[in-house]
Design a protein around this motif. Structure first.
Motif, PDB file in Angstrom:
ATOM      1  N   LEU A 156      -0.887  26.607 -10.514  1.00  0.00           N
ATOM      2  CA  LEU A 156      -0.937  25.416  -9.680  1.00  0.00           C
ATOM      3  C   LEU A 156      -2.313  24.754  -9.727  1.00  0.00           C
ATOM      4  O   LEU A 156      -2.422  23.530  -9.845  1.00  0.00           O
ATOM      5  N   VAL A 157      -3.380  25.590  -9.658  1.00  0.00           N
ATOM      6  CA  VAL A 157      -4.737  25.040  -9.720  1.00  0.00           C
ATOM      7  C   VAL A 157      -4.983  24.368 -11.072  1.00  0.00           C
ATOM      8  O   VAL A 157      -5.594  23.292 -11.156  1.00  0.00           O
ATOM      9  N   ALA A 158      -4.514  24.996 -12.156  1.00  0.00           N
ATOM     10  CA  ALA A 158      -4.694  24.408 -13.482  1.00  0.00           C
ATOM     11  C   ALA A 158      -3.956  23.081 -13.607  1.00  0.00           C
ATOM     12  O   ALA A 158      -4.472  22.119 -14.198  1.00  0.00           O
ATOM     13  N   ALA A 159      -2.745  23.003 -13.034  1.00  0.00           N
ATOM     14  CA  ALA A 159      -1.990  21.750 -13.094  1.00  0.00           C
ATOM     15  C   ALA A 159      -2.704  20.643 -12.325  1.00  0.00           C
ATOM     16  O   ALA A 159      -2.782  19.490 -12.787  1.00  0.00           O
ATOM     17  N   ILE A 160      -3.255  20.992 -11.151  1.00  0.00           N
ATOM     18  CA  ILE A 160      -3.986  19.992 -10.377  1.00  0.00           C
ATOM     19  C   ILE A 160      -5.225  19.522 -11.130  1.00  0.00           C
ATOM     20  O   ILE A 160      -5.556  18.327 -11.150  1.00  0.00           O
ATOM     21  N   GLY A 161      -5.924  20.475 -11.763  1.00  0.00           N
ATOM     22  CA  GLY A 161      -7.102  20.102 -12.549  1.00  0.00           C
ATOM     23  C   GLY A 161      -6.764  19.176 -13.695  1.00  0.00           C
ATOM     24  O   GLY A 161      -7.480  18.200 -13.966  1.00  0.00           O
ATOM     25  N   LEU A 162      -5.658  19.467 -14.384  1.00  0.00           N
ATOM     26  CA  LEU A 162      -5.237  18.588 -15.482  1.00  0.00           C
ATOM     27  C   LEU A 162      -4.872  17.200 -14.970  1.00  0.00           C
ATOM     28  O   LEU A 162      -5.172  16.183 -15.613  1.00  0.00           O
ATOM     29  N   LEU A 163      -4.220  17.138 -13.803  1.00  0.00           N
ATOM     30  CA  LEU A 163      -3.843  15.848 -13.238  1.00  0.00           C
ATOM     31  C   LEU A 163      -5.078  15.031 -12.869  1.00  0.00           C
ATOM     32  O   LEU A 163      -5.159  13.832 -13.157  1.00  0.00           O
ATOM     33  N   ILE A 164      -6.068  15.689 -12.247  1.00  0.00           N
ATOM     34  CA  ILE A 164      -7.296  14.976 -11.881  1.00  0.00           C
ATOM     35  C   ILE A 164      -8.026  14.478 -13.117  1.00  0.00           C
ATOM     36  O   ILE A 164      -8.524  13.342 -13.167  1.00  0.00           O
ATOM     37  N   THR A 165      -8.074  15.316 -14.166  1.00  0.00           N
ATOM     38  CA  THR A 165      -8.735  14.904 -15.407  1.00  0.00           C
ATOM     39  C   THR A 165      -8.036  13.716 -16.044  1.00  0.00           C
ATOM     40  O   THR A 165      -8.679  12.783 -16.537  1.00  0.00           O
ATOM     41  N   ALA A 166      -6.690  13.742 -16.021  1.00  0.00           N
ATOM     42  CA  ALA A 166      -5.935  12.631 -16.612  1.00  0.00           C
ATOM     43  C   ALA A 166      -6.168  11.334 -15.852  1.00  0.00           C
ATOM     44  O   ALA A 166      -6.342  10.263 -16.453  1.00  0.00           O
ATOM     45  N   VAL A 167      -6.204  11.419 -14.504  1.00  0.00           N
ATOM     46  CA  VAL A 167      -6.449  10.220 -13.709  1.00  0.00           C
ATOM     47  C   VAL A 167      -7.845   9.678 -13.957  1.00  0.00           C
ATOM     48  O   VAL A 167      -8.058   8.472 -14.102  1.00  0.00           O
ATOM     49  N   ARG A 168      -8.837  10.586 -14.044  1.00  0.00           N
ATOM     50  CA  ARG A 168     -10.217  10.154 -14.274  1.00  0.00           C
ATOM     51  C   ARG A 168     -10.352   9.498 -15.640  1.00  0.00           C
ATOM     52  O   ARG A 168     -10.984   8.455 -15.782  1.00  0.00           O
ATOM     53  N   ASN A 169      -9.752  10.121 -16.657  1.00  0.00           N
ATOM     54  CA  ASN A 169      -9.832   9.541 -18.000  1.00  0.00           C
ATOM     55  C   ASN A 169      -9.087   8.213 -18.074  1.00  0.00           C
ATOM     56  O   ASN A 169      -9.504   7.296 -18.784  1.00  0.00           O
ATOM     57  N   GLY A 170      -7.978   8.104 -17.336  1.00  0.00           N
ATOM     58  CA  GLY A 170      -7.230   6.850 -17.341  1.00  0.00           C
ATOM     59  C   GLY A 170      -8.022   5.716 -16.730  1.00  0.00           C
ATOM     60  O   GLY A 170      -8.064   4.607 -17.256  1.00  0.00           O
ATOM     61  N   SER A 171      -8.689   5.977 -15.598  1.00  0.00           N
ATOM     62  CA  SER A 171      -9.503   4.922 -14.982  1.00  0.00           C
ATOM     63  C   SER A 171     -10.686   4.562 -15.855  1.00  0.00           C
ATOM     64  O   SER A 171     -11.084   3.394 -15.949  1.00  0.00           O
ATOM     65  N   THR A 172     -11.257   5.553 -16.528  1.00  0.00           N
ATOM     66  CA  THR A 172     -12.373   5.273 -17.441  1.00  0.00           C
ATOM     67  C   THR A 172     -11.921   4.423 -18.609  1.00  0.00           C
ATOM     68  O   THR A 172     -12.610   3.501 -19.046  1.00  0.00           O
ATOM     69  N   GLN A 173     -10.709   4.701 -19.114  1.00  0.00           N
ATOM     70  CA  GLN A 173     -10.199   3.928 -20.242  1.00  0.00           C
ATOM     71  C   GLN A 173      -9.924   2.487 -19.841  1.00  0.00           C
ATOM     72  O   GLN A 173     -10.211   1.556 -20.581  1.00  0.00           O
ATOM     73  N   VAL A 174      -9.379   2.279 -18.632  1.00  0.00           N
ATOM     74  CA  VAL A 174      -9.103   0.918 -18.188  1.00  0.00           C
ATOM     75  C   VAL A 174     -10.396   0.136 -18.025  1.00  0.00           C
ATOM     76  O   VAL A 174     -10.517  -1.007 -18.460  1.00  0.00           O
ATOM     77  N   SER A 175     -11.392   0.757 -17.420  1.00  0.00           N
ATOM     78  CA  SER A 175     -12.663   0.054 -17.263  1.00  0.00           C
ATOM     79  C   SER A 175     -13.327  -0.203 -18.596  1.00  0.00           C
ATOM     80  O   SER A 175     -13.999  -1.210 -18.790  1.00  0.00           O
ATOM     81  N   ALA A 176     -13.143   0.700 -19.554  1.00  0.00           N
ATOM     82  CA  ALA A 176     -13.720   0.481 -20.881  1.00  0.00           C
ATOM     83  C   ALA A 176     -13.040  -0.666 -21.591  1.00  0.00           C
ATOM     84  O   ALA A 176     -13.655  -1.401 -22.353  1.00  0.00           O
ATOM     85  N   GLU A 177     -11.724  -0.836 -21.367  1.00  0.00           N
ATOM     86  CA  GLU A 177     -11.039  -1.963 -21.987  1.00  0.00           C
ATOM     87  C   GLU A 177     -11.494  -3.281 -21.374  1.00  0.00           C
ATOM     88  O   GLU A 177     -11.630  -4.281 -22.062  1.00  0.00           O
ATOM     89  N   GLU A 178     -11.721  -3.268 -20.040  1.00  0.00           N
ATOM     90  CA  GLU A 178     -12.154  -4.490 -19.406  1.00  0.00           C
ATOM     91  C   GLU A 178     -13.609  -4.803 -19.748  1.00  0.00           C
ATOM     92  O   GLU A 178     -13.981  -5.944 -19.951  1.00  0.00           O
ATOM     93  N   GLU A 179     -14.442  -3.774 -19.800  1.00  0.00           N
ATOM     94  CA  GLU A 179     -15.852  -3.950 -20.108  1.00  0.00           C
ATOM     95  C   GLU A 179     -16.222  -2.983 -21.223  1.00  0.00           C
ATOM     96  O   GLU A 179     -16.548  -1.829 -20.963  1.00  0.00           O
ATOM     97  N   PRO A 180     -16.075  -3.376 -22.509  1.00  0.00           N
ATOM     98  CA  PRO A 180     -16.381  -2.468 -23.608  1.00  0.00           C
ATOM     99  C   PRO A 180     -17.796  -1.941 -23.501  1.00  0.00           C
ATOM    100  O   PRO A 180     -18.742  -2.673 -23.252  1.00  0.00           O
ATOM    101  N   GLY A 181     -17.898  -0.608 -23.684  1.00  0.00           N
ATOM    102  CA  GLY A 181     -19.195   0.029 -23.623  1.00  0.00           C
ATOM    103  C   GLY A 181     -19.662   0.303 -22.212  1.00  0.00           C
ATOM    104  O   GLY A 181     -20.807   0.649 -21.975  1.00  0.00           O
ATOM    105  N   GLY A 182     -18.742   0.142 -21.205  1.00  0.00           N
ATOM    106  CA  GLY A 182     -19.137   0.406 -19.830  1.00  0.00           C
ATOM    107  C   GLY A 182     -19.503  -0.887 -19.123  1.00  0.00           C
ATOM    108  O   GLY A 182     -19.232  -1.993 -19.585  1.00  0.00           O
ATOM    109  N   GLU A 183     -20.103  -0.765 -17.967  1.00  0.00           N
ATOM    110  CA  GLU A 183     -20.487  -1.916 -17.166  1.00  0.00           C
ATOM    111  C   GLU A 183     -21.696  -2.592 -17.793  1.00  0.00           C
ATOM    112  O   GLU A 183     -22.753  -1.988 -17.955  1.00  0.00           O
ATOM    113  N   LEU A 184     -21.526  -3.862 -18.147  1.00  0.00           N
ATOM    114  CA  LEU A 184     -22.563  -4.581 -18.870  1.00  0.00           C
ATOM    115  C   LEU A 184     -23.575  -5.185 -17.903  1.00  0.00           C
ATOM    116  O   LEU A 184     -23.223  -5.624 -16.805  1.00  0.00           O
TER     117      LEU A 184
END
Length: 273
Positions: A156-184
């Motif tokens: 259960l702990v491993a599944a929660i960790g994977l879910l948190i990692t996926a959400v974090r990576n997803g938000s990072t990917q969306v922000s990277a698409e909106e602002e390539p290379g991070g916040e300019l």
């Protein structure tokens, strides 16, 4: 007069070009000058033609693009990232150590607990099947069920960790698409906005208008419309050859055959002396 060629569109900026082009085609019905979209040329044909003429279209905003890339390169230069480079090794090492220890615990805990649970339960049930059953059979079963619960908790702990990692990576990917290379920074953001505006107003929209207004444009051809061509077209005309039947009739030389007369043959009374 020396003309400087437009800088080549970098791969990381091609997505911006395609996004601006798609937005212009998507909102073409809101512009009276693009009202003919869909009549002779549809959006997909116009998009293909524009992608084939990327270098020509982007040359209309060459000055803004050159400024944008130069400002961005200054931001990426080692001098501007020196302070971050000093702290990067320590932070990276700490993060890697913490992440590595957490990953090891997360992976090994369910595996070891599950193995122990399987062994204790198997041995406990085998001993309990004997007659008489040993007294420690119940202890082994209790230990097996305990490790089974630990295994379930670890999964259960491993599944929660994977879910948190996926959400974090997803938000990072969306922000990277909106602002390539991070916040300019503000200067880079302003330079990019200026390039995008110039690319739309002086490059993409004139190209689309020219394609729609030129009846000679072949939708299957990659040749840009004539009206937006910024490359002078050099034409070659062949020498003016005219056939003999064309032109004014000249005086032809006349040739007369020599005047041959036969010798004067007379009768016998005119024989020469």
């Amino acid at each position: 007069m020396h003309m400087r060629s437009a800088p080549h569109l970098l791969t990381e900026d091609r997505s911006d070009f395609e996004r601006i082009l798609d937005d212009a085609l998507r909102n073409a019905h809101e512009r009276p000058d693009l009202a003919a979209v869909g009549q002779r040329l549809n959006t997909e044909q116009l998009r293909t033609m524009a992608l084939n003429a990327t270098a020509l279209i982007t040359s209309a905003a060459a000055a803004e693009y050159e400024h944008f890339t130069s400002v961005r390169e200054e931001l990426r230069s080692p001098s501007s990232t020196a302070d971050r480079a000093i702290l990067a090794p320590a932070l990276s090492e700490a993060a890697e150590t913490g992440a590595g220890l957490g990953a090891v615990v997360t992976v090994l805990a369910p595996v070891l607990a599950g193995t122990a649970a399987a062994i204790f339960l198997l041995v406990g049930y085998i001993l309990k099947a004997l007659s008489p059953a040993p007294s420690f059979a119940e202890t082994l079963l209790t230990a097996g069920w305990f490790f089974g619960a630990v295994t379930a908790a670890g999964i259960l702990v491993a599944a929660i960790g994977l879910l948190i990692t996926a959400v974090r990576n997803g938000s990072t990917q969306v922000s990277a698409e909106e602002e390539p290379g991070g916040e300019l920074p503000d200067e880079v953001a302003r330079a990019r906005d200026a390039w995008r505006h110039a690319l739309l107003e002086r490059g993409i929209l004139p190209f689309l208008r020219a394609a729609l207004n030129d009846p000679s444009v072949d939708p299957s051809s990659s040749t840009p419309p004539r009206q937006v061509s910024r490359i002078p077209k050099i034409g070659y005309s062949g020498p003016d050859f005219s056939s003999p039947s064309e032109g004014s009739a000249g005086v032809r030389p006349t040739f007369s055959s020599p005047d041959f007369t036969s010798p004067d043959f007379g009768g016998p009374e005119h024989q020469p002396d």
